[in-house]
Design an enzyme around this catalytic site. Sequence first.
Site, PDB file in Angstrom:
ATOM      1  CE  LYS A 166    -109.767 -70.659 -10.335  1.00  0.00           C
ATOM      2  NZ  LYS A 166    -109.852 -70.466 -11.778  1.00  0.00           N
TER       3      LYS A 166
ATOM      4  CE1 TYR B  87    -108.735 -72.370  -7.734  1.00  0.00           C
ATOM      5  CE2 TYR B  87    -110.819 -73.240  -7.175  1.00  0.00           C
ATOM      6  CZ  TYR B  87    -109.596 -73.288  -8.032  1.00  0.00           C
ATOM      7  OH  TYR B  87    -109.859 -73.700  -9.600  1.00  0.00           O
TER       8      TYR B  87
ATOM      9  CG  ASN C 144    -105.061 -73.192 -17.929  1.00  0.00           C
ATOM     10  OD1 ASN C 144    -105.631 -73.812 -17.156  1.00  0.00           O
ATOM     11  ND2 ASN C 144    -103.902 -73.837 -17.461  1.00  0.00           N
TER      12      ASN C 144
END
Length: 251
Positions: free
Chosen positions: A160, A156, A88
């Site tokens: 991802k 980011y 996470n």
Amino acid sequence: MAENTHNKVAIITGASSGIGQTTAIALSAAGWRVALFGRREVLLQDTARQCKNETLVVVGDVADEGDVARLFAETINKFGRLDMLFNNAGTGAPALPLEELPLSLFQKVLNTNLIGTFLCTREAVKIFKSQTPQGGRIINNGSISAHTPRPHSAPYTATKHAVSGMTKSTALDGRAFNISCTQIDIGNAHTPMAARLAAGALQPDGSTRPEAMMDQQHVADAVVHIASLPNEVQVLQFMIMATGMPFVGRG
């Protein structure tokens, strides 16, 4: 049908706040024993106090190979096995045009979002293959940005997208060992990291507009559901977002 998860063991990274904290509390309420990992001990202890079942607090950085090895060793020492890993922990960078983005910022996001996911996945797979009964589940926190970027989000978004590759490779390589892997792609959960979107988010047309948000509890409930499935059931990708979020077309 869901399995009996009482006394199963999960590791949650980034468990000090946000989705990690809420998910840890939800898993504990569902009967899981949880190992809580993050850099902020005071906040991890706060998470532990809100958990109903047995917990372990381990302080460290997901991008540090030694810290990650210690996390998994302490988990096995305390609980004896591992059934699920929730990768996470994640971070972003300021919304800067590419030409203004320092390499140091890009590398910081890379180290947390991708290297951290790799290090934790590697240690989990070692345990899953060696324990009896063999197997386990990994859930990776992806993002809507694994599909479509926001403006000025290259670090980011790139990491991802890379997590998507890790998820698919883990699912494939784990298939023969009863190891399943899921990527949960989350859009606009009301967390400390994403709260600014409710005030105003930069849109592709150059405007800034508030966006619809959802309670992070819905994400935690989704993780608990996926984690409760037998490892013979593969949920490769799960997308959850606020209904009013500008995702399809991105505004």
